[in-house]
Design a protein around this motif. Sequence first.
Motif, PDB file in Angstrom:
ATOM      1  N   ALA A 102       0.844  -1.202   0.000  1.00 27.07           N
ATOM      2  CA  ALA A 102       0.000   0.000   0.000  1.00 27.07           C
ATOM      3  C   ALA A 102       0.877   1.248   0.000  1.00 27.07           C
ATOM      4  O   ALA A 102       0.632   2.191  -0.762  1.00 27.07           O
ATOM      5  N   ALA A 103       1.920   1.254   0.844  1.00 31.43           N
ATOM      6  CA  ALA A 103       2.811   2.417   0.891  1.00 31.43           C
ATOM      7  C   ALA A 103       3.480   2.632  -0.461  1.00 31.43           C
ATOM      8  O   ALA A 103       3.650   3.774  -0.905  1.00 31.43           O
ATOM      9  N   VAL A 104       3.854   1.547  -1.140  1.00 31.89           N
ATOM     10  CA  VAL A 104       4.500   1.678  -2.454  1.00 31.89           C
ATOM     11  C   VAL A 104       3.532   2.259  -3.478  1.00 31.89           C
ATOM     12  O   VAL A 104       3.871   3.190  -4.208  1.00 31.89           O
ATOM     13  N   VAL A 105       2.296   1.738  -3.519  1.00 32.07           N
ATOM     14  CA  VAL A 105       1.383   2.251  -4.555  1.00 32.07           C
ATOM     15  C   VAL A 105       0.926   3.677  -4.239  1.00 32.07           C
ATOM     16  O   VAL A 105       0.781   4.488  -5.151  1.00 32.07           O
ATOM     17  N   VAL A 106       0.728   4.001  -2.956  1.00 29.61           N
ATOM     18  CA  VAL A 106       0.359   5.382  -2.621  1.00 29.61           C
ATOM     19  C   VAL A 106       1.519   6.318  -2.980  1.00 29.61           C
ATOM     20  O   VAL A 106       1.316   7.403  -3.524  1.00 29.61           O
ATOM     21  N   GLY A 107       2.751   5.876  -2.701  1.00 28.58           N
ATOM     22  CA  GLY A 107       3.919   6.665  -3.099  1.00 28.58           C
ATOM     23  C   GLY A 107       3.951   6.854  -4.616  1.00 28.58           C
ATOM     24  O   GLY A 107       4.245   7.943  -5.120  1.00 28.58           O
ATOM     25  N   PHE A 108       3.606   5.801  -5.345  1.00 29.73           N
ATOM     26  CA  PHE A 108       3.551   5.861  -6.806  1.00 29.73           C
ATOM     27  C   PHE A 108       2.499   6.871  -7.264  1.00 29.73           C
ATOM     28  O   PHE A 108       2.761   7.718  -8.117  1.00 29.73           O
ATOM     29  N   TRP A 109       1.296   6.804  -6.686  1.00 28.90           N
ATOM     30  CA  TRP A 109       0.245   7.759  -7.061  1.00 28.90           C
ATOM     31  C   TRP A 109       0.692   9.188  -6.786  1.00 28.90           C
ATOM     32  O   TRP A 109       0.407  10.095  -7.562  1.00 28.90           O
ATOM     33  N   GLY A 110       1.368   9.385  -5.643  1.00 30.05           N
ATOM     34  CA  GLY A 110       1.853  10.719  -5.321  1.00 30.05           C
ATOM     35  C   GLY A 110       2.793  11.235  -6.385  1.00 30.05           C
ATOM     36  O   GLY A 110       2.756  12.409  -6.762  1.00 30.05           O
ATOM     37  N   ARG A 111       3.640  10.349  -6.915  1.00 30.21           N
ATOM     38  CA  ARG A 111       4.583  10.773  -7.948  1.00 30.21           C
ATOM     39  C   ARG A 111       3.895  11.092  -9.259  1.00 30.21           C
ATOM     40  O   ARG A 111       4.336  11.968  -9.997  1.00 30.21           O
ATOM     41  N   VAL A 112       2.821  10.358  -9.582  1.00 28.68           N
ATOM     42  CA  VAL A 112       2.164  10.632 -10.864  1.00 28.68           C
ATOM     43  C   VAL A 112       1.114  11.737 -10.749  1.00 28.68           C
ATOM     44  O   VAL A 112       0.610  12.214 -11.757  1.00 28.68           O
ATOM     45  N   ALA A 113       0.810  12.165  -9.508  1.00 29.03           N
ATOM     46  CA  ALA A 113      -0.294  13.103  -9.289  1.00 29.03           C
ATOM     47  C   ALA A 113      -0.115  14.405 -10.066  1.00 29.03           C
ATOM     48  O   ALA A 113      -1.082  15.045 -10.444  1.00 29.03           O
ATOM     49  N   GLY A 114       1.143  14.802 -10.313  1.00 34.00           N
ATOM     50  CA  GLY A 114       1.349  16.095 -10.941  1.00 34.00           C
ATOM     51  C   GLY A 114       1.398  16.047 -12.451  1.00 34.00           C
ATOM     52  O   GLY A 114       1.290  17.062 -13.113  1.00 34.00           O
ATOM     53  N   HIS A 115       1.536  14.852 -12.994  1.00 34.11           N
ATOM     54  CA  HIS A 115       1.670  14.754 -14.436  1.00 34.11           C
ATOM     55  C   HIS A 115       0.325  14.970 -15.104  1.00 34.11           C
ATOM     56  O   HIS A 115      -0.681  14.435 -14.662  1.00 34.11           O
ATOM     57  N   ALA A 116       0.343  15.760 -16.160  1.00 28.01           N
ATOM     58  CA  ALA A 116      -0.916  16.135 -16.813  1.00 28.01           C
ATOM     59  C   ALA A 116      -1.667  14.898 -17.305  1.00 28.01           C
ATOM     60  O   ALA A 116      -2.855  14.767 -17.112  1.00 28.01           O
ATOM     61  N   SER A 117      -0.965  13.977 -17.935  1.00 26.00           N
ATOM     62  CA  SER A 117      -1.671  12.821 -18.479  1.00 26.00           C
ATOM     63  C   SER A 117      -0.933  11.540 -18.118  1.00 26.00           C
ATOM     64  O   SER A 117       0.233  11.361 -18.432  1.00 26.00           O
ATOM     65  N   THR A 118      -1.604  10.679 -17.390  1.00 19.67           N
ATOM     66  CA  THR A 118      -1.018   9.385 -17.024  1.00 19.67           C
ATOM     67  C   THR A 118      -2.074   8.324 -17.293  1.00 19.67           C
ATOM     68  O   THR A 118      -2.576   7.696 -16.381  1.00 19.67           O
ATOM     69  N   PRO A 119      -2.415   8.156 -18.575  1.00 19.58           N
ATOM     70  CA  PRO A 119      -3.571   7.316 -18.921  1.00 19.58           C
ATOM     71  C   PRO A 119      -3.498   5.906 -18.354  1.00 19.58           C
ATOM     72  O   PRO A 119      -4.533   5.323 -18.069  1.00 19.58           O
ATOM     73  N   ASP A 120      -2.305   5.362 -18.184  1.00 21.27           N
ATOM     74  CA  ASP A 120      -2.230   3.971 -17.742  1.00 21.27           C
ATOM     75  C   ASP A 120      -1.725   3.827 -16.314  1.00 21.27           C
ATOM     76  O   ASP A 120      -1.326   2.757 -15.884  1.00 21.27           O
ATOM     77  N   ALA A 121      -1.756   4.932 -15.558  1.00 20.08           N
ATOM     78  CA  ALA A 121      -1.187   4.898 -14.210  1.00 20.08           C
ATOM     79  C   ALA A 121      -1.978   3.970 -13.292  1.00 20.08           C
ATOM     80  O   ALA A 121      -1.461   3.468 -12.308  1.00 20.08           O
TER      81      ALA A 121
END
Lengths: 197, 197
Positions: free
Chosen positions: A103-122
């Motif tokens: 859970a910590a890894v995937v939440v950390g991952f979401w945090g990293r992609v949160a700022g990118h304008a388009s992450t269609p497959d995140a």
Amino acid sequence: MPRVVDHDERRRSIASALLTVAARDGHESVTSRAVAAEAGMATGALWHYFAGFDEVVRAAAAEVTRRTDERIRAATEGRSGLAKAQAAMAEALPLTDETRTEAAVVVGFWGRVAGHASTPDAGTPTLSLWQDILREGLIEAVAAGELRADTPQDDLLALLRSITYGQQVVHVTSPEPPASHLSVLESILSPWRPSTD
Amino acid sequence: MPRVVDHDERRRSIASALLTVAARDGHESVTSRAVAAEAGMATGALWHYFAGFDEVVRAAAAEVTRRTDERIRAATEGRSGLAKAQAAMAEALPLTDETRTEAAVVVGFWGRVAGHASTPDAGTPTLSLWQDILREGLIEAVAAGELRADTPQDDLLALLRSITYGQQVVHVTSPEPPASHLSVLESILSPWRPSTD
């Protein structure tokens, strides 16, 4: 003759190294330097396999999914209906040391992609087989009379995804015992269990 | 006589600067340098007000909550029951440009805290007034017969939190139209609406 190291295999071992560092030292220790050291290579060598560190994090999230899928396959073997769906959820909700680290890894991952304008497959790394098995389980549960015939299966699937993400965030922001996560799961199933009047 | 700048006011203006940078340039542009520049100060001056950048991010998440609370207060004014609860949820779910930017900020915040061993109050910025209003709304909805008398209110509150977090993550990982987020909300309320037979 030099051994030809498989490119994909090396990518996966780097992703696994990230998970090892995260589990052992915490996600704030996850840097390209630490991951490379754990994988036994120079930091610069990472960039033969990945275009940037966000890609390494993405590969680690995909590796979490691969492991979750493997556990789900084992845990749901021979089960059907609600038991299958619940077994699949138990491998994704933050109930054990293993799923809490994930859970910590995937939440950390979401945090990293949160700022990118388009992450269609995140979202992809966290879905896959898991959703297929949940869908099967719900269909079987309705067929077996464990859930009512008017159970809105698509709505329930969307809810199961939402609470899995949601409880992984709850784990990171204000950890709760396994019973709380399971209670949230039960609260979306219980309205659709047949009345026992 | 020099103007005495209020310490809390300055902290809030730094937190607001982070939100401005995130909304305008994306969360990946959120650095101490960019935030300080937006706030009109030298980077080093940040550390008179915050112990580290994670604290700035935490303050920005708290500022998101303060703004959400303000909107919830306005949106629920004069409403009661389900209308109050739904109006409060509409200010937290990622339905508009404003709430979608806020979702990216809070998911980014969760990603930053995901690695820390203990973050007992990390959830606080996103809860507060919002949960109080939801609880009131549910109690009123049951009293008014909008929801059944046997509605499990504590379970619903936990679910409302879970899907809010969950749909904020959905927004970041695989954006969906407002109708999808509202449908997830309706799917947890509908089992408890009185039967219309």
